[in-house]
Design a protein around this motif. Structure first.
Motif, mmCIF file in Angstrom:
data_model
loop_
_atom_site.group_PDB
_atom_site.id
_atom_site.type_symbol
_atom_site.label_atom_id
_atom_site.label_comp_id
_atom_site.label_asym_id
_atom_site.label_seq_id
_atom_site.Cartn_x
_atom_site.Cartn_y
_atom_site.Cartn_z
ATOM 1 N N ILE A 9 36.854 45.669 35.789
ATOM 2 C CA ILE A 9 36.837 47.114 35.536
ATOM 3 C C ILE A 9 36.292 47.314 34.134
ATOM 4 C CG2 ILE A 9 38.251 49.177 35.246
ATOM 5 C CD1 ILE A 9 40.242 47.831 37.168
ATOM 6 N N TYR A 38 40.042 45.050 44.692
ATOM 7 C CA TYR A 38 41.194 44.331 44.159
ATOM 8 C C TYR A 38 41.674 43.259 45.130
ATOM 9 C CZ TYR A 38 41.904 47.997 40.620
ATOM 10 O OH TYR A 38 41.773 48.847 39.575
ATOM 11 N N VAL A 46 40.102 43.661 32.867
ATOM 12 C CA VAL A 46 39.919 45.074 32.528
ATOM 13 C C VAL A 46 39.373 45.154 31.114
ATOM 14 C CG1 VAL A 46 41.016 47.336 32.330
ATOM 15 C CG2 VAL A 46 41.908 45.668 33.975
ATOM 16 N N SER A 62 44.518 52.128 34.065
ATOM 17 C CA SER A 62 43.700 51.185 34.842
ATOM 18 C C SER A 62 44.352 49.811 34.878
ATOM 19 C CB SER A 62 42.310 51.044 34.214
ATOM 20 O OG SER A 62 41.669 52.279 34.233
ATOM 21 N N ALA A 66 45.474 47.926 38.296
ATOM 22 C CA ALA A 66 45.050 46.558 38.628
ATOM 23 C C ALA A 66 46.263 45.661 38.843
ATOM 24 C CB ALA A 66 44.158 46.008 37.509
#
Ligand code: SF4
Length: 436
Positions: A9, A38, A46, A62, A66
């Motif tokens: 991400i 995912y 990330v 985020s 995740a």
């Protein structure tokens, strides 16, 4: 075996995007697959943004998403500088690294999701290409040097101290040990200063917090259960703390410690690190803690301005210090070194004469120290097997620079074996032994 998959991400500005591209390129080059979801990912990276509060919130959300959907998350990018904040909200993240920390992100990925190794396709073994024999390897922990010794131009070529984070060094060391390396030789320009530039930053290594520091490194390497030998250690006071690890057998009882001289005026003219330490007292204390410690050092004879009595002080130091292995060079003016401009340069014939006196003086000491080991049972590491027998090294011998132990007739041994021998004979460098 299918390649491991990584979810990625990327948040934030174009600079962060470029960082993401670099990380992804490296991961793909190493054989990882990038997963668009995912569910199919073995781990998620990330890349965060921390520019304004809204960006911080988005990044933290985020990470949370995740974690909820995948569970195995490594965080990098600008918000990585606020590790405490991330861990307070999401203590389950595997690792937090900062912006531009490419090597750290890759190390973290390697640690938690080892790269695929395909022996039929990979040209590179996991431990990288080594120019040393398979059973020993050099482990470089830092580059550059903060000192400015007047005879040396290394800092002008390589810059100031730049340490590798300890988890990165440990991962390399662990990979080498897994690949069959039996002895690691820790090298740098200034091993005892390791981590100073990183303010001894703590890092996570196999679930423990370890500092990027000489002691923690020695301790962690000691857990690998192979020989670990320390080179280029300067006698700063904190080196004392590592001697008990040698006494316990965690790392080899061996210190390569370049004293260069013994006279305090010359040491100051050389601008040597730890020039004011009382080295004789330190050596005595080290031997009390670890009687078997081997001390190797190097010296310079005929440094600019060195008087006859200052040189004699150096010989007296050798007699007192009883070092095991010693190298000496006649001072030679390296282009660009500050010492070239010092007054009273020593004429070449006197330099050579002092070098010869130094070597004659020390070789008697080295020979006597080896004689004292005759009759002892020691573990040695086999370096070579030739027609006459095996050529090994003891804990007291670094490859290339120290002596060897010859075991006549032991042709059945293999390179990389550890064996027990009884030491039977010695000259001033080498020893002869029989298997027990
Ligand atoms: S000799 Fe001095 S300046 Fe040169 S690398 Fe060693 S400690 Fe640094």
């Amino acid at each position: 075996m299918s390649a491991p998959h990584i979810g990625f991400i990327s948040l934030g500005c174009p600079k962060a995007l470029v960082d993401s591209e670099r990380i992804l390129t490296s991961l793909r080059r190493e054989g990882y697959q990038i997963s668009p979801s995912y569910d199919n990912a073995d781990l998620v990276v990330v890349n965060t943004c921390g520019f304004i509060d809204a960006a911080v919130e988005e990044s933290l959300d985020s990470i949370g998403e995740a974690l909820a959907k995948n569970g195995r998350v490594i965080v990098t990018g600008c918000l990585g500088a606020r590790e405490d904040e991330i861990l307070a909200r999401h203590p389950q993240v595997l690792k937090v690294t900062g912006a531009h920390a490419f090597d750290e992100v890759l190390s973290a990925v390697h640690e938690h999701l080892p790269p695929p190794h395909q022996p039929f396709f990979d040209l590179l073994p996991p431990q990288g290409i080594k120019l040393t024999p398979d059973h020993y390897a050099y482990l470089k922990i830092s580059e550059g040097c903060n000192h400015r010794c007047t005879f040396c131009i290394i800092p002008s070529m390589r810059g100031d101290l730049f340490s590798r984070p300890i988890d990165e060094v440990m991962l390399e060391a662990e990979n080498l040990a897994k690949a069959g390396v039996k002895e690691l030789l820790v090298v740098s320009q200034d091993t005892s200063a390791y981590g100073l530039d990183l303010k001894y930053a703590p890092r996570d290594w196999r679930g423990n917090s370890v500092k990027t520091h000489f002691y923690d490194l020695a301790n962690a390497l000691g857990d690998l259960d192979i020989w670990v030998r320390m080179h280029y250690v300067y006698p700063y006071p904190h080196v004392d703390n590592v001697i008990p690890l040698m006494a316990e057998g965690k790392i080899l009882p061996y210190l390569d410690i370049p004293f260069q001289h013994a006279n305090s005026r010359i040491l100051k003219a050389m601008k040597r690190p730890a020039a004011t330490e009382n080295n004789l007292t330190r050596i005595k204390a080290w031997r009390e803690i670890c009687p078997d410690i081997t001390l190797r050092s190097t010296f310079i004879a005929g440094f600019p301005g060195e008087t006859e009595s200052e040189f004699d002080e150096l010989l007296d130091f050798l007699s007192e210090a009883q070092l095991d292995r010693v190298g000496c060079f006649a001072y030679s003016p390296v282009n660009g070194a500050a010492a070239n401009d010092l007054p009273n340069q020593v004429p070449e014939d006197i330099k050579q004469e002092r070098l010869a006196r130094f070597m004659a003086h020390q070789s008697k000491i080295s020979a006597e120290r080896l004689q004292k080991r005759i009759g002892r049972i020691e573990t040695v590491l086999i370096d070579e097997v030739v027609a006459e027998g095996a050529v090994a090294r003891s804990k007291a011998d670094a490859p290339e620079i120290d002596g060897q132990v010859f075991i006549d007739g032991a042709v059945h041994l293999h390179v990389g074996d550890f064996v027990q021998v009884e030491l039977e004979d010695a000259d001033e460098y080498d020893m002869w032994a029989r298997l027990v």
